[in-house]
Scaffold this motif. Sequence first.
Motif, PDB file in Angstrom:
ATOM      1  N   VAL A 232       0.377  -1.130  -0.364  1.00  0.00           N
ATOM      2  CA  VAL A 232      -0.042  -0.296  -0.133  1.00  0.00           C
ATOM      3  C   VAL A 232       1.091   1.595  -0.468  1.00  0.00           C
ATOM      4  CG1 VAL A 232      -1.769   1.083   1.137  1.00  0.00           C
ATOM      5  CG2 VAL A 232      -1.895  -1.189   1.303  1.00  0.00           C
ATOM      6  N   ALA A 233       1.461   1.144   1.037  1.00  0.00           N
ATOM      7  CA  ALA A 233       2.488   2.482   1.258  1.00  0.00           C
ATOM      8  C   ALA A 233       3.522   2.233  -0.534  1.00  0.00           C
ATOM      9  CB  ALA A 233       3.630   2.533   1.687  1.00  0.00           C
ATOM     10  N   ALA A 234       4.194   0.974  -1.008  1.00  0.00           N
ATOM     11  CA  ALA A 234       4.381   1.558  -2.146  1.00  0.00           C
ATOM     12  C   ALA A 234       3.583   2.775  -3.027  1.00  0.00           C
ATOM     13  CB  ALA A 234       5.543  -0.057  -2.730  1.00  0.00           C
ATOM     14  N   ALA A 235       2.782   1.943  -3.161  1.00  0.00           N
ATOM     15  CA  ALA A 235       1.578   2.334  -4.643  1.00  0.00           C
ATOM     16  C   ALA A 235       1.481   3.338  -3.576  1.00  0.00           C
ATOM     17  CB  ALA A 235       0.117   1.394  -4.549  1.00  0.00           C
ATOM     18  N   VAL A 236       1.593   4.101  -2.680  1.00  0.00           N
ATOM     19  CA  VAL A 236       0.674   5.696  -3.393  1.00  0.00           C
ATOM     20  C   VAL A 236       1.558   6.222  -3.486  1.00  0.00           C
ATOM     21  CG1 VAL A 236       1.093   7.499  -1.072  1.00  0.00           C
ATOM     22  CG2 VAL A 236      -0.678   4.805  -0.598  1.00  0.00           C
ATOM     23  N   MET A 237       3.060   5.506  -3.087  1.00  0.00           N
ATOM     24  CA  MET A 237       4.693   6.763  -3.574  1.00  0.00           C
ATOM     25  C   MET A 237       4.465   6.777  -5.377  1.00  0.00           C
ATOM     26  SD  MET A 237       7.452   6.238   0.306  1.00  0.00           S
ATOM     27  CE  MET A 237       8.024   7.422  -0.745  1.00  0.00           C
ATOM     28  N   ALA A 238       4.393   5.515  -6.016  1.00  0.00           N
ATOM     29  CA  ALA A 238       4.439   5.934  -6.459  1.00  0.00           C
ATOM     30  C   ALA A 238       3.366   6.300  -7.600  1.00  0.00           C
ATOM     31  CB  ALA A 238       4.416   4.078  -7.076  1.00  0.00           C
ATOM     32  N   HIS A 239       2.127   6.273  -7.535  1.00  0.00           N
ATOM     33  CA  HIS A 239       1.132   7.185  -7.836  1.00  0.00           C
ATOM     34  C   HIS A 239       1.615   8.568  -7.666  1.00  0.00           C
ATOM     35  CE1 HIS A 239      -3.257   9.036  -7.201  1.00  0.00           C
ATOM     36  NE2 HIS A 239      -3.158   7.322  -8.488  1.00  0.00           N
ATOM     37  N   LYS A 240       1.883   9.235  -6.441  1.00  0.00           N
ATOM     38  CA  LYS A 240       2.920  10.260  -6.428  1.00  0.00           C
ATOM     39  C   LYS A 240       3.198  10.649  -7.025  1.00  0.00           C
ATOM     40  CE  LYS A 240       2.860  12.306  -2.019  1.00  0.00           C
ATOM     41  NZ  LYS A 240       3.324  11.749  -0.730  1.00  0.00           N
ATOM     42  N   GLY A 241       4.449   9.489  -8.084  1.00  0.00           N
ATOM     43  CA  GLY A 241       5.737  10.050  -9.367  1.00  0.00           C
ATOM     44  C   GLY A 241       6.881  10.141  -8.379  1.00  0.00           C
ATOM     45  N   SER A 242       6.722   9.321  -7.335  1.00  0.00           N
ATOM     46  CA  SER A 242       7.687   9.160  -6.344  1.00  0.00           C
ATOM     47  C   SER A 242       9.270   8.262  -7.377  1.00  0.00           C
ATOM     48  CB  SER A 242       7.603   8.546  -4.872  1.00  0.00           C
ATOM     49  OG  SER A 242       6.918   9.218  -3.945  1.00  0.00           O
ATOM     50  N   ALA A 243      10.172   8.628  -6.659  1.00  0.00           N
ATOM     51  CA  ALA A 243      11.608   7.666  -7.675  1.00  0.00           C
ATOM     52  C   ALA A 243      11.499   6.296  -7.324  1.00  0.00           C
ATOM     53  CB  ALA A 243      13.169   8.460  -7.207  1.00  0.00           C
ATOM     54  N   LEU A 244      11.905   5.760  -8.285  1.00  0.00           N
ATOM     55  CA  LEU A 244      11.799   4.215  -7.961  1.00  0.00           C
ATOM     56  C   LEU A 244      12.670   3.695  -6.878  1.00  0.00           C
ATOM     57  CD1 LEU A 244      11.780   1.438  -9.030  1.00  0.00           C
ATOM     58  CD2 LEU A 244      13.452   1.126 -10.509  1.00  0.00           C
ATOM     59  N   ALA A 245      14.008   4.232  -6.022  1.00  0.00           N
ATOM     60  CA  ALA A 245      14.613   4.198  -5.000  1.00  0.00           C
ATOM     61  C   ALA A 245      13.496   3.574  -3.936  1.00  0.00           C
ATOM     62  CB  ALA A 245      16.004   4.757  -5.362  1.00  0.00           C
ATOM     63  N   ARG A 246      12.767   5.053  -3.804  1.00  0.00           N
ATOM     64  CA  ARG A 246      11.798   5.220  -2.342  1.00  0.00           C
ATOM     65  C   ARG A 246      10.464   4.313  -2.549  1.00  0.00           C
ATOM     66  NH1 ARG A 246      10.055  10.847  -2.265  1.00  0.00           N
ATOM     67  NH2 ARG A 246       8.900  10.437  -0.197  1.00  0.00           N
ATOM     68  N   ILE A 247       9.935   3.442  -3.879  1.00  0.00           N
ATOM     69  CA  ILE A 247       9.280   3.134  -4.216  1.00  0.00           C
ATOM     70  C   ILE A 247       9.832   1.362  -3.355  1.00  0.00           C
ATOM     71  CG2 ILE A 247       7.780   1.812  -5.471  1.00  0.00           C
ATOM     72  CD1 ILE A 247       7.809   3.912  -7.394  1.00  0.00           C
ATOM     73  N   LYS A 248      11.064   1.181  -3.975  1.00  0.00           N
ATOM     74  CA  LYS A 248      11.623  -0.273  -3.797  1.00  0.00           C
ATOM     75  C   LYS A 248      12.075   0.128  -2.204  1.00  0.00           C
ATOM     76  CE  LYS A 248      15.899  -2.382  -4.621  1.00  0.00           C
ATOM     77  NZ  LYS A 248      16.188  -2.426  -2.559  1.00  0.00           N
ATOM     78  N   GLY A 249      12.122   1.314  -1.542  1.00  0.00           N
ATOM     79  CA  GLY A 249      13.050   0.955  -0.692  1.00  0.00           C
ATOM     80  C   GLY A 249      11.426   0.514   1.014  1.00  0.00           C
ATOM     81  N   VAL A 250      10.112   0.840   0.434  1.00  0.00           N
ATOM     82  CA  VAL A 250       9.414   0.835   1.135  1.00  0.00           C
ATOM     83  C   VAL A 250       9.361  -1.084   1.231  1.00  0.00           C
ATOM     84  CG1 VAL A 250       8.483   3.403   1.451  1.00  0.00           C
ATOM     85  CG2 VAL A 250       7.809   1.913  -0.487  1.00  0.00           C
ATOM     86  N   LEU A 251       9.051  -1.187   0.493  1.00  0.00           N
ATOM     87  CA  LEU A 251       8.094  -2.640  -0.268  1.00  0.00           C
ATOM     88  C   LEU A 251       9.985  -3.276   0.872  1.00  0.00           C
ATOM     89  CD1 LEU A 251       8.387  -2.693  -4.178  1.00  0.00           C
ATOM     90  CD2 LEU A 251       6.250  -3.700  -2.487  1.00  0.00           C
ATOM     91  N   ALA A 252      10.352  -3.001   0.904  1.00  0.00           N
ATOM     92  CA  ALA A 252      11.957  -3.492   1.630  1.00  0.00           C
ATOM     93  C   ALA A 252      11.774  -3.569   2.876  1.00  0.00           C
ATOM     94  CB  ALA A 252      13.275  -3.450   0.761  1.00  0.00           C
ATOM     95  N   ALA A 253      11.288  -2.200   3.386  1.00  0.00           N
ATOM     96  CA  ALA A 253      11.226  -2.005   5.030  1.00  0.00           C
ATOM     97  C   ALA A 253      11.037  -3.993   5.892  1.00  0.00           C
ATOM     98  CB  ALA A 253      10.598  -1.227   5.448  1.00  0.00           C
ATOM     99  N   PRO A 254      11.474  -3.692   7.033  1.00  0.00           N
ATOM    100  CA  PRO A 254      11.554  -4.845   7.625  1.00  0.00           C
ATOM    101  C   PRO A 254       9.939  -4.692   8.396  1.00  0.00           C
ATOM    102  CG  PRO A 254      12.838  -4.162   8.416  1.00  0.00           C
ATOM    103  CD  PRO A 254      12.427  -2.929   6.614  1.00  0.00           C
ATOM    104  N   ALA A 255       9.465  -6.071   8.896  1.00  0.00           N
ATOM    105  CA  ALA A 255       8.702  -5.573  10.051  1.00  0.00           C
ATOM    106  C   ALA A 255       8.014  -4.803  10.584  1.00  0.00           C
ATOM    107  CB  ALA A 255       8.277  -7.438  10.394  1.00  0.00           C
ATOM    108  N   ALA A 256       9.491  -5.000  11.425  1.00  0.00           N
ATOM    109  CA  ALA A 256       9.673  -3.893  12.521  1.00  0.00           C
ATOM    110  C   ALA A 256       9.929  -2.368  11.906  1.00  0.00           C
ATOM    111  CB  ALA A 256      11.379  -3.936  13.191  1.00  0.00           C
ATOM    112  N   GLN A 257       9.647  -2.367  11.620  1.00  0.00           N
ATOM    113  CA  GLN A 257       9.365  -0.435  10.624  1.00  0.00           C
ATOM    114  C   GLN A 257       8.487  -0.288   9.793  1.00  0.00           C
ATOM    115  OE1 GLN A 257      13.251   0.694   7.479  1.00  0.00           O
ATOM    116  NE2 GLN A 257      14.258  -0.689   9.195  1.00  0.00           N
ATOM    117  N   VAL A 258       7.819  -0.679  10.232  1.00  0.00           N
ATOM    118  CA  VAL A 258       5.930  -0.770   9.541  1.00  0.00           C
ATOM    119  C   VAL A 258       5.309  -0.839  11.053  1.00  0.00           C
ATOM    120  CG1 VAL A 258       4.630  -1.632   7.627  1.00  0.00           C
ATOM    121  CG2 VAL A 258       6.517  -2.233   7.987  1.00  0.00           C
ATOM    122  N   ARG A 259       4.497   0.146  10.779  1.00  0.00           N
ATOM    123  CA  ARG A 259       3.666   0.577  11.695  1.00  0.00           C
ATOM    124  C   ARG A 259       2.717   1.661  11.138  1.00  0.00           C
ATOM    125  NH1 ARG A 259       8.523   2.445  13.397  1.00  0.00           N
ATOM    126  NH2 ARG A 259       7.663   5.218  12.772  1.00  0.00           N
TER     127      ARG A 259
END
Length: 313
Positions: A232-259
Amino acid sequence: MAEEILDARDAALTGLFDDTSTLPPTRQPLDRALAAHVDVRSGDAGWLCDRLVIASADADALADALPGGVALRLAVVVSRAGGTAFGAPLVQDLIRLAPLAATPGVELTAIEVPVVGKRPDEEVAAVVEALAAAAIPQATAVEVDVPIGDRPAGEVLRTLTAIGAAADGGRRMIARARVGAAGTVPPPGDVELAGFLKACADLRVPVTAGPGLAGPVRADDQDSAHGYLNLVAAAVMAHKGSALARIKGVLAAPAAQVRMGSGALIVGDEVIESDATAECRRDFLLGVGVPDVGAEIAALHRLEVLTAEGAKA
């Protein structure tokens, strides 16, 4: 008068789950899956669950099993055994589905089909023509299953471009990311899924995903074990036109970093605003397939996002 603040859980989770319990890997019998789906939809967790997804082979049985007075949003998967070509057989399959679209209480939201060949433009066009020939209502979308785990980026982009071009004909076109392993096809890694989301956003092609997600958050930090809150976070960022690296970053975030709470969805260093999430869910990320809605409610309860019954905690 104070401005009403949109709850982040409403923005991200409302209608997020498509119930794929009749499909692999769970393969629940249709009558049992339908009863469970109706039960979830009528309870505290009903706000989380949107469509029931079935195979076209179950269409006739569904019409007989549907209880009276029940409203059902439905998607139907049309298979292509052995990678066979589209054509007259597809039209015949779709003609069998036309009465289902006219069944009282049933909203046939989409026909899902895979694209497997090297000419996605021709395949997608054939699907759209077949729906028209079978008199499937124009309101029924085409949801194209796109395998991205084993395809070159250029081939995926050609498929997505064909999907976007077909939408000019007036029927809604959706790209479904195949996020789980299917036979010998591996699931996509973070780079592949991020690229898919960014390309779809750039082409204005709405997306769905799954089944095959690991749950709300990543599992064991595996590159292909995607969590749907990350998605969901990655889709929001893609929808807003964020760079690929930021989209990948939220997809890669481990469980402890999701709240997630009422105020925001936070993934890594990114704070995902509720208004942007609601806009993305309305126009871009339409849903994710899950084989067991009850298991996802339990998982969100363990994260203290929901109560055990599926209401907001």
